[in-house]
Write a protein that holds these residues in place. Structure first.
Motif, PDB file in Angstrom:
ATOM      1  N   PHE A 237       0.848  -0.996  -0.014  1.00  0.00           N
ATOM      2  CA  PHE A 237      -0.099  -0.058  -0.308  1.00  0.00           C
ATOM      3  C   PHE A 237       0.720   1.279  -0.096  1.00  0.00           C
ATOM      4  O   PHE A 237       1.995   1.170   0.227  1.00  0.00           O
ATOM      5  CB  PHE A 237      -0.902   0.033   1.272  1.00  0.00           C
ATOM      6  N   ARG A 238       0.215   2.485  -0.351  1.00  0.00           N
ATOM      7  CA  ARG A 238       1.106   3.469  -0.117  1.00  0.00           C
ATOM      8  C   ARG A 238       0.234   4.678   0.332  1.00  0.00           C
ATOM      9  O   ARG A 238      -0.861   4.675   0.081  1.00  0.00           O
ATOM     10  CB  ARG A 238       1.660   3.955  -1.602  1.00  0.00           C
ATOM     11  N   GLN A 239       0.996   5.726   0.850  1.00  0.00           N
ATOM     12  CA  GLN A 239       0.316   6.952   1.186  1.00  0.00           C
ATOM     13  C   GLN A 239       1.082   7.974   0.702  1.00  0.00           C
ATOM     14  O   GLN A 239       2.338   8.325   1.388  1.00  0.00           O
ATOM     15  CB  GLN A 239      -0.107   6.890   2.545  1.00  0.00           C
TER      16      GLN A 239
ATOM     17  N   GLU B  99      -5.132   9.783   1.559  1.00  0.00           N
ATOM     18  CA  GLU B  99      -5.183   8.580   2.050  1.00  0.00           C
ATOM     19  C   GLU B  99      -4.480   7.342   1.581  1.00  0.00           C
ATOM     20  O   GLU B  99      -4.107   7.313   0.481  1.00  0.00           O
ATOM     21  CB  GLU B  99      -6.953   8.296   1.961  1.00  0.00           C
ATOM     22  N   ARG B 100      -4.360   6.468   2.607  1.00  0.00           N
ATOM     23  CA  ARG B 100      -3.603   5.026   2.111  1.00  0.00           C
ATOM     24  C   ARG B 100      -4.390   4.669   0.951  1.00  0.00           C
ATOM     25  O   ARG B 100      -5.437   4.477   0.963  1.00  0.00           O
ATOM     26  CB  ARG B 100      -3.445   4.202   3.214  1.00  0.00           C
TER      27      ARG B 100
ATOM     28  N   TYR C  25       4.113   0.698   2.136  1.00  0.00           N
ATOM     29  CA  TYR C  25       4.030  -0.163   3.214  1.00  0.00           C
ATOM     30  C   TYR C  25       3.686  -1.616   2.639  1.00  0.00           C
ATOM     31  O   TYR C  25       2.864  -1.636   1.732  1.00  0.00           O
ATOM     32  CB  TYR C  25       2.770   0.356   4.011  1.00  0.00           C
TER      33      TYR C  25
ATOM     34  N   TRP D  27       1.644  -5.233   9.761  1.00  0.00           N
ATOM     35  CA  TRP D  27       2.011  -3.904   8.637  1.00  0.00           C
ATOM     36  C   TRP D  27       3.699  -3.405   8.952  1.00  0.00           C
ATOM     37  O   TRP D  27       4.072  -3.641  10.189  1.00  0.00           O
ATOM     38  CB  TRP D  27       1.356  -2.509   8.957  1.00  0.00           C
TER      39      TRP D  27
ATOM     40  N   GLY E  30       7.081   1.082   6.502  1.00  0.00           N
ATOM     41  CA  GLY E  30       7.146   1.914   5.291  1.00  0.00           C
ATOM     42  C   GLY E  30       8.410   2.680   5.085  1.00  0.00           C
ATOM     43  O   GLY E  30       9.419   2.372   5.659  1.00  0.00           O
TER      44      GLY E  30
END
Length: 121
Positions: A36-38, A43-44, A94, A111, A114
């Motif tokens: 995932f990325r933010q 938002e993520r 992440y 998780w 990051g």
């Protein structure tokens, strides 16, 4: 399961990076893994996911054809090869572990911390 992402950095648009995620403290091969990325102020968002044996992968439309997820269960590693990087790929990335290869962040239990990816023009 503890996850540690690495491999981020500064890259020019059009360039490539390979992110890695090392897992420890559990049976890595039991879990689907996702990235995932933010981005700042956003938002993520889901990037990609892979099933426990690599047989199922899924990508966000924004990265399809440019990013490739893979895993090595013998090494407890998951990778994200990112090619043709764009400015909008700039974000903290992440890695996450969960029971199913889903695009929903809340379905992931574990998780990593990051790693920053910055794409410059």
């Amino acid at each position: 399961v503890q996850l540690q992402a690495s491999g981020g950095g500064l890259v020019q648009a059009g360039g490539s990076l390979r992110l890695s995620c090392a897992a420890s403290g559990g049976t890595f091969s039991n879990y689907a893994m996702g990235w995932f990325r933010q981005a700042p102020g956003k938002e993520r968002e889901f990037v990609t996911t892979i099933s426990w044996n690599g047989g199922i992968t899924s990508y966000a439309n924004s990265v399809k054809g440019r990013f490739t997820i893979s895993r090595d269960n013998a090494k407890n590693m998951v990778y994200l090869q990112m090619n043709s990087l764009k400015l909008e790929d700039t974000a903290v990335y992440y890695c996450a572990g969960g029971n199913y290869p889903l695009a929903i962040g809340s379905q992931y239990v574990y998780w990593g911390q990051g790693t920053q990816v910055t794409v410059s023009s």
